[in-house]
Design a protein around this motif. Structure first.
Motif, PDB file in Angstrom:
ATOM      1  N   ILE A 273       0.858  -1.181   0.000  1.00 45.37           N
ATOM      2  CA  ILE A 273       0.000   0.000   0.000  1.00 45.37           C
ATOM      3  C   ILE A 273       0.895   1.232   0.000  1.00 45.37           C
ATOM      4  O   ILE A 273       1.779   1.370   0.857  1.00 45.37           O
ATOM      5  N   ASP A 274       0.663   2.133  -0.958  1.00 50.53           N
ATOM      6  CA  ASP A 274       1.505   3.318  -1.078  1.00 50.53           C
ATOM      7  C   ASP A 274       0.628   4.569  -1.136  1.00 50.53           C
ATOM      8  O   ASP A 274      -0.374   4.608  -1.872  1.00 50.53           O
ATOM      9  N   ILE A 275       0.989   5.581  -0.345  1.00 49.68           N
ATOM     10  CA  ILE A 275       0.225   6.832  -0.348  1.00 49.68           C
ATOM     11  C   ILE A 275       0.520   7.600  -1.629  1.00 49.68           C
ATOM     12  O   ILE A 275       1.689   7.852  -1.962  1.00 49.68           O
ATOM     13  N   ASP A 276      -0.514   7.984  -2.332  1.00 50.23           N
ATOM     14  CA  ASP A 276      -0.349   8.709  -3.594  1.00 50.23           C
ATOM     15  C   ASP A 276       0.129  10.139  -3.341  1.00 50.23           C
ATOM     16  O   ASP A 276      -0.364  10.826  -2.424  1.00 50.23           O
ATOM     17  N   ASP A 277       1.088  10.576  -4.161  1.00 50.60           N
ATOM     18  CA  ASP A 277       1.568  11.968  -4.148  1.00 50.60           C
ATOM     19  C   ASP A 277       2.032  12.411  -2.762  1.00 50.60           C
ATOM     20  O   ASP A 277       1.826  13.563  -2.359  1.00 50.60           O
ATOM     21  N   PHE A 278       2.672  11.519  -2.052  1.00 51.69           N
ATOM     22  CA  PHE A 278       3.090  11.855  -0.695  1.00 51.69           C
ATOM     23  C   PHE A 278       4.197  12.912  -0.693  1.00 51.69           C
ATOM     24  O   PHE A 278       4.263  13.750   0.206  1.00 51.69           O
ATOM     25  N   LYS A 279       5.019  12.904  -1.717  1.00 48.49           N
ATOM     26  CA  LYS A 279       6.095  13.905  -1.801  1.00 48.49           C
ATOM     27  C   LYS A 279       5.504  15.314  -1.902  1.00 48.49           C
ATOM     28  O   LYS A 279       6.020  16.261  -1.302  1.00 48.49           O
TER      29      LYS A 279
END
Length: 372
Positions: free
Chosen positions: A246-252
């Motif tokens: 699971i990866d958070i979108d646009d976290f940067k």
């Protein structure tokens, strides 16, 4: 702590239960004392020179002393069952009555007064100075009552009159030293046990910290790899296993726009949703910066898919004050174990599914079975 009063405040419940057991064991011991005394008296009368008339022997040596002792023991047994708070007092009186009754019956045996030490040293078992001196006072009272008997008093020499009280005082003093030493040993043992418990707790905390991520309280990457290794072994034996990334979108963008502190808050919120959604048998970890790994056991593929979709939807529907009320999304890759996959291949395939979810629009779950 140096006093028995201070010590008694932290005596555990188990210790009080042991007191009750010791009382019952002492009662059993006094049954033995009474029976043995009864039999020995009969033996001495039959086989040794005994200067008492038969009736006097039966009434004053066998009957009344035995009846008195049995009555006291039965009374103490009753008090121990009905009024346990008074059992020590009744036990002390019983032991004193038995001891001085035997002394009175056998006053012509020089060593016999030593039997009054039994109650004193029995009181040591309770590690309480007040109880030791209470027993001592009963022995003094018993000795005083015996002095009222002119026959017994006439038998004692002046030296006996003085030495017996001194004998009781010295014996009680020794018992007091034993009690004080025992209390110190128990306190040292308690301190040692507390230190050991503190060490165990600290070691458990350190062990937990070494396995978990400090920010999200999920397992860290290192511990996840260990669990993944073990999970794959169980999967080879037939256990159901599914892996999701699971990866958070646009976290940067979140970090660059709102700062890393806000980014940390978002990570905490996402990890909390994951923890609330998974089952007790599942394992969740923070695998990298904004990426989470999830091992799901004992579920069908459809159940695993529904679970990660539930996580994705909960996250997408949550607004964040830190982001001005805006929501965030996550992309998910999911795949189940099969016999054709190695653990590395399974991880690579799930990572590829995650990449596909990112590449094809984000905020979705991509699997090896469900088209993107």
């Amino acid at each position: 702590m140096n006093s028995s009063a201070e010590h008694s405040r932290h005596i555990p419940r188990e210790y009080e239960i042991k007191h009750s057991k010791w009382l019952r064991k002492m009662l059993h011991a006094y049954w033995v004392v009474v029976i043995v005394h009864f039999l020995v008296q009969i033996g001495c009368y039959l086989f040794l020179k005994y200067d008492r008339a038969p009736l006097d022997f039966i009434v004053n040596v066998l009957f009344w002393p035995t009846v008195l002792a049995v009555f006291c023991i039965l009374l103490t047994s009753y008090m121990d069952r009905k009024f346990p708070s008074c059992s020590f007092t009744t036990m002390s009186i019983t032991s004193t009555v038995i001891a001085w009754t035997i002394i009175h019956v056998n006053y012509d045996i020089r060593i016999m007064p030593a039997i009054c030490l039994l109650p004193i040293f029995a009181s040591v078992l309770f590690y309480d100075s007040k109880r030791v001196w209470f027993i001592f006072s009963l022995q003094v009272a018993g000795y005083g009552l015996l002095l009222l008997d002119p026959v017994y008093r006439a038998y004692l020499s002046s030296f006996d009159m003085v030495s017996i009280p001194i004998f009781l005082i010295l014996a009680t003093y020794v018992a007091q030293i034993i009690v004080t030493t025992g209390i110190e040993v128990l306190d040292d043992l308690q301190t040692s046990m507390n230190a050991k418990e503190d060490l165990i707790v600290r070691n458990a905390i350190i062990a937990k910290q070494s396995k978990t991520d400090g920010l999200t309280n999920l397992y860290n990457q290192s511990s996840f790899k260990d669990y993944y290794e073990k999970a794959f072994e169980y999967a080879n034996l037939g256990m159901s296993l599914h892996l999701a990334l699971i990866d958070i979108d646009d976290f940067k963008v979140i970090n660059d726009t709102y700062g890393h502190r806000v980014g940390d808050i978002i990570l905490e919120k996402v990890s909390l949703i994951i923890q609330e959604s998974i089952t007790a048998s599942d394992i969740a970890a923070r695998y990298g910066g904004e990426e989470f790994a999830l091992l799901m056991f004992e579920q069908s593929f459809e159940q695993a898919y529904d679970l990660v979709e539930l996580i994705r939807q909960k996250i997408s529907l949550m607004g964040h004050l830190e982001l001005g009320g805006a929501s965030i999304t996550v992309s998910i890759g999911l795949k189940g174990y099969n016999l054709d996959l190695s653990k590395d291949k399974l991880f690579e395939d799930v990572d590829a599914c995650l990449y596909a979810a990112k590449r094809t629009g984000k905020n979705k779950t991509v699997t090896s079975l469900v088209p993107a």
